[in-house]
Each structure stands twice: as structure tokens, then as C-alpha cells.
Design a protein around this motif. Sequence first.
Motif, PDB file in Angstrom:
ATOM      1  N   ILE A  82     -54.918   5.580 -37.139  1.00 31.17           N
ATOM      2  CA  ILE A  82     -55.102   4.262 -36.546  1.00 31.17           C
ATOM      3  C   ILE A  82     -54.540   4.319 -35.134  1.00 31.17           C
ATOM      4  O   ILE A  82     -53.392   4.706 -34.944  1.00 31.17           O
ATOM      5  CB  ILE A  82     -54.373   3.161 -37.349  1.00 31.17           C
ATOM      6  CG1 ILE A  82     -54.912   3.090 -38.777  1.00 31.17           C
ATOM      7  CG2 ILE A  82     -54.536   1.807 -36.687  1.00 31.17           C
ATOM      8  CD1 ILE A  82     -53.977   3.612 -39.777  1.00 31.17           C
ATOM      9  N   ASP A  83     -55.365   3.953 -34.141  1.00 29.15           N
ATOM     10  CA  ASP A  83     -54.942   3.963 -32.743  1.00 29.15           C
ATOM     11  C   ASP A  83     -55.088   2.575 -32.141  1.00 29.15           C
ATOM     12  O   ASP A  83     -56.062   1.872 -32.427  1.00 29.15           O
ATOM     13  CB  ASP A  83     -55.806   4.926 -31.911  1.00 29.15           C
ATOM     14  CG  ASP A  83     -55.672   6.365 -32.327  1.00 29.15           C
ATOM     15  OD1 ASP A  83     -54.529   6.826 -32.481  1.00 29.15           O
ATOM     16  OD2 ASP A  83     -56.717   7.026 -32.495  1.00 29.15           O
ATOM     17  N   ILE A  84     -54.134   2.201 -31.291  1.00 34.56           N
ATOM     18  CA  ILE A  84     -54.251   0.998 -30.467  1.00 34.56           C
ATOM     19  C   ILE A  84     -54.637   1.486 -29.081  1.00 34.56           C
ATOM     20  O   ILE A  84     -53.964   2.344 -28.503  1.00 34.56           O
ATOM     21  CB  ILE A  84     -52.923   0.212 -30.394  1.00 34.56           C
ATOM     22  CG1 ILE A  84     -52.406  -0.103 -31.792  1.00 34.56           C
ATOM     23  CG2 ILE A  84     -53.085  -1.041 -29.553  1.00 34.56           C
ATOM     24  CD1 ILE A  84     -53.281  -1.010 -32.597  1.00 34.56           C
ATOM     25  N   ILE A  85     -55.720   0.945 -28.540  1.00 33.43           N
ATOM     26  CA  ILE A  85     -56.257   1.429 -27.271  1.00 33.43           C
ATOM     27  C   ILE A  85     -56.261   0.316 -26.234  1.00 33.43           C
ATOM     28  O   ILE A  85     -56.777  -0.771 -26.477  1.00 33.43           O
ATOM     29  CB  ILE A  85     -57.707   1.923 -27.453  1.00 33.43           C
ATOM     30  CG1 ILE A  85     -57.785   2.953 -28.567  1.00 33.43           C
ATOM     31  CG2 ILE A  85     -58.256   2.484 -26.154  1.00 33.43           C
ATOM     32  CD1 ILE A  85     -59.186   3.257 -29.009  1.00 33.43           C
ATOM     33  N   GLY A  86     -55.693   0.611 -25.063  1.00 32.79           N
ATOM     34  CA  GLY A  86     -55.847  -0.189 -23.861  1.00 32.79           C
ATOM     35  C   GLY A  86     -55.478  -1.655 -23.923  1.00 32.79           C
ATOM     36  O   GLY A  86     -54.849  -2.135 -24.848  1.00 32.79           O
ATOM     37  N   PHE A  87     -55.887  -2.337 -22.863  1.00 34.07           N
ATOM     38  CA  PHE A  87     -55.690  -3.772 -22.737  1.00 34.07           C
ATOM     39  C   PHE A  87     -57.012  -4.376 -22.310  1.00 34.07           C
ATOM     40  O   PHE A  87     -57.593  -3.912 -21.321  1.00 34.07           O
ATOM     41  CB  PHE A  87     -54.619  -4.082 -21.702  1.00 34.07           C
ATOM     42  CG  PHE A  87     -54.364  -5.557 -21.577  1.00 34.07           C
ATOM     43  CD1 PHE A  87     -53.545  -6.191 -22.475  1.00 34.07           C
ATOM     44  CD2 PHE A  87     -54.986  -6.303 -20.583  1.00 34.07           C
ATOM     45  CE1 PHE A  87     -53.322  -7.552 -22.384  1.00 34.07           C
ATOM     46  CE2 PHE A  87     -54.782  -7.661 -20.491  1.00 34.07           C
ATOM     47  CZ  PHE A  87     -53.945  -8.277 -21.386  1.00 34.07           C
ATOM     48  N   PRO A  88     -57.582  -5.371 -22.945  1.00 26.69           N
ATOM     49  CA  PRO A  88     -57.042  -5.974 -24.156  1.00 26.69           C
ATOM     50  C   PRO A  88     -57.105  -4.991 -25.323  1.00 26.69           C
ATOM     51  O   PRO A  88     -57.921  -4.088 -25.333  1.00 26.69           O
ATOM     52  CB  PRO A  88     -57.936  -7.181 -24.388  1.00 26.69           C
ATOM     53  CG  PRO A  88     -59.220  -6.850 -23.718  1.00 26.69           C
ATOM     54  CD  PRO A  88     -58.870  -5.947 -22.574  1.00 26.69           C
ATOM     55  N   ASN A  89     -56.261  -5.218 -26.275  1.00 24.11           N
ATOM     56  CA  ASN A  89     -56.123  -4.276 -27.392  1.00 24.11           C
ATOM     57  C   ASN A  89     -57.420  -4.080 -28.163  1.00 24.11           C
ATOM     58  O   ASN A  89     -58.153  -5.019 -28.434  1.00 24.11           O
ATOM     59  CB  ASN A  89     -55.068  -4.767 -28.376  1.00 24.11           C
ATOM     60  CG  ASN A  89     -53.678  -4.617 -27.838  1.00 24.11           C
ATOM     61  OD1 ASN A  89     -53.442  -3.941 -26.844  1.00 24.11           O
ATOM     62  ND2 ASN A  89     -52.732  -5.247 -28.495  1.00 24.11           N
ATOM     63  N   LYS A  90     -57.625  -2.827 -28.513  1.00 25.52           N
ATOM     64  CA  LYS A  90     -58.686  -2.449 -29.441  1.00 25.52           C
ATOM     65  C   LYS A  90     -58.022  -1.577 -30.498  1.00 25.52           C
ATOM     66  O   LYS A  90     -57.079  -0.842 -30.218  1.00 25.52           O
ATOM     67  CB  LYS A  90     -59.774  -1.650 -28.735  1.00 25.52           C
ATOM     68  CG  LYS A  90     -60.523  -2.445 -27.696  1.00 25.52           C
ATOM     69  CD  LYS A  90     -61.515  -1.578 -26.987  1.00 25.52           C
ATOM     70  CE  LYS A  90     -62.115  -2.351 -25.823  1.00 25.52           C
ATOM     71  NZ  LYS A  90     -62.791  -1.473 -24.883  1.00 25.52           N
TER      72      LYS A  90
END
Length: 115
Positions: A82-90
Motif C-alpha cells: 500500500i503506497d500513499i502518493i503525492g498531493f493530493p493524496n492517492k
Amino acid sequence: MTPDFKIIANDKDITKLIKSRLLSLDISDYDGFTSDRVEILIADPDNQLSLPKTGAKLLIYMGYTDIAVGLTFMGLFNVVNIDIIGFPNKIRITAHAADMKQQLKSQKNQIMAII
């Protein structure tokens, strides 16, 4: 035709929770000994979604709303990353196909033990 999907995570239907946030749902079907893979990308700019845990089981169905056949079962997958990517969050969820052969072997062994 309108694409549609259904995802059940650990026996809970989460389709309605993520349907309006889904950015992509890609399934790669590999030959031989390479495990099939699913990648789900979900928008979460307000940080309202709870993340699945590694090892969660996902039942995935895909198809079209405009045809009588409905959704087709694509497979049982285990979440591996599970990855949280960038802004806004994905949120990017990666899962590999569950080892159905192992499950079938253990079921067979249980049946043989009863006999």
C-alpha cells in the motif's frame, strides 16, 4: 458500454466506499508461474479512507453495466503493498493472486483425513 466493478475486501463489500474515488483498476494476467497482479489507484484528498492491511484478501469482479452478463469474477488477490502518493493524496494498492493450488491441496488433505 459503461465499465463497472465490485471489490470485496476480507468479506466486506467496499465498492460503494471507493467507487466515486477510483482512478484506475488494472489487472495483469500472466502465464506460467508468474502471479497475476492487480493495482488499484484511489483518490483520497481528504484522508477519509482507511487503508487495507497487507495480507487482506480482495475478491475482484469486473464487467459492464449495459450488458446482461454482468460482472465477471477476476480472481482472489492478497494485498502485498500500500503506497500513499503525492498531493493530493492517492492510495495505490498492489495485490497478487492468491495461491489457489495451496488452498485446494489443504482442502483435499482435510477430506482425506475424514475418510
